[in-house]
Enzyme design. Sequence first.
Site, mmCIF file in Angstrom:
data_model
loop_
_atom_site.group_PDB
_atom_site.id
_atom_site.type_symbol
_atom_site.label_atom_id
_atom_site.label_comp_id
_atom_site.label_asym_id
_atom_site.label_seq_id
_atom_site.Cartn_x
_atom_site.Cartn_y
_atom_site.Cartn_z
ATOM 1 N N TRP A 1 0.869 -1.243 0.095
ATOM 2 C CA TRP A 1 -0.057 0.063 0.061
ATOM 3 C C TRP A 1 0.973 1.167 -0.009
ATOM 4 O O TRP A 1 1.878 1.371 0.620
ATOM 5 C CB TRP A 1 -0.916 0.137 1.314
ATOM 6 N N TYR B 1 -4.516 0.085 -5.156
ATOM 7 C CA TYR B 1 -3.306 0.298 -5.046
ATOM 8 C C TYR B 1 -2.672 0.946 -6.544
ATOM 9 O O TYR B 1 -2.260 0.041 -7.155
ATOM 10 C CB TYR B 1 -2.243 -0.495 -4.114
ATOM 11 N N SER C 1 -12.021 -6.513 5.287
ATOM 12 C CA SER C 1 -11.293 -5.534 5.918
ATOM 13 C C SER C 1 -12.250 -4.428 6.514
ATOM 14 O O SER C 1 -13.025 -3.648 5.822
ATOM 15 C CB SER C 1 -10.347 -4.706 4.770
ATOM 16 N N ASN D 1 11.918 -4.863 10.105
ATOM 17 C CA ASN D 1 10.629 -5.185 10.375
ATOM 18 C C ASN D 1 10.354 -6.776 10.723
ATOM 19 O O ASN D 1 9.753 -6.985 11.605
ATOM 20 C CB ASN D 1 9.527 -4.757 9.415
#
Length: 337
Positions: free
Chosen positions: A21, A54, A152, A296
Amino acid sequence: MEFRYLGNSGLKVSEISYGNWVTHGSQVEADQATACVRAALEAGITTFDTADVYANGKAETILGDALAGERRESLEIFTKVFFPTGPKGPNDTGLSRKHIAESINASLKRLRTDYVDLYQAHRYDHETPLEETMQAFADVVRAGKALYIGVSEWTPDQLRAGHALAADLGVQLISNQPKYNALYRIIEAEVVPTSRELGISQVVFSPIDQGILTGKYKPGQPAPEGSRATDTAGGGANFIKGSLKDEVLTRVQQLAPLAEAEGLSMAQLAVAWVLQNDNVASAITGGSRPEQVHDNAAAAGKKLSAETLQGIDDALGDVVEADGAQVGQASPTARLT
């Protein structure tokens, strides 16, 4: 990398997933995006999340190209449908049978795959009967174009209704994708308990709140060059500007010693925090540089001490947003064009 079951299913996903995204097709060029996907694979990430909206399809295309040549059975590829795509005509949006049937075909072509592991309703469609939407999703599964379905940002009542219809149709609704992080906890009040009851997992986005929880944004100082807050051309700045408040940024700076005590970067602390919730199957992380992806991913499997968890609550205090009444507000009440 650690793996968790997605909802009440036999599908395992990586605790850290990679999402594109804002970044792919907009904030970063294709070569850099591909480098980030390669970094995710090197870090053991097998789960990749995208959406047709996106960059109006470009993000799916870039992800499909980047994953070409990988063993398909070793990957879990997720995408979504709802928001306007293509030329944005009257049927290029929503969760109608027409838009779902056409969108899955377009997504598969861009992703260069015969199926996706999870096909998600990107929001709740207030203008299409839920029965029509769930029947269309069931047909996508029966056609072998998706293995499971998810949603979502749905409310508890929407989850219950969708789950019941899916069960009647013989398909598995196993996930919800909400925004969730240490600053934004609105799903904890009702969505998480409802999901546990139904056998639905959370696949959460913005675990580092678009970079705010990394501590790189300092109160009273300009945003660092190259950060999302400076991305006016690609649209990243619009997504983050509402969260750049000095009172929030000041509180976030107090997390630094907690991260250091755990031997983690602040980004890793933020990602590890969402994974302490056992209803979270995966935390979607992004990155505009490979080193961010590796950083991450290193949060997988980290168990935070009770003292650290309490310290995070104390540091963030009253800037935490936890009002469960806000759930579902991200779904437009009228169809977008």
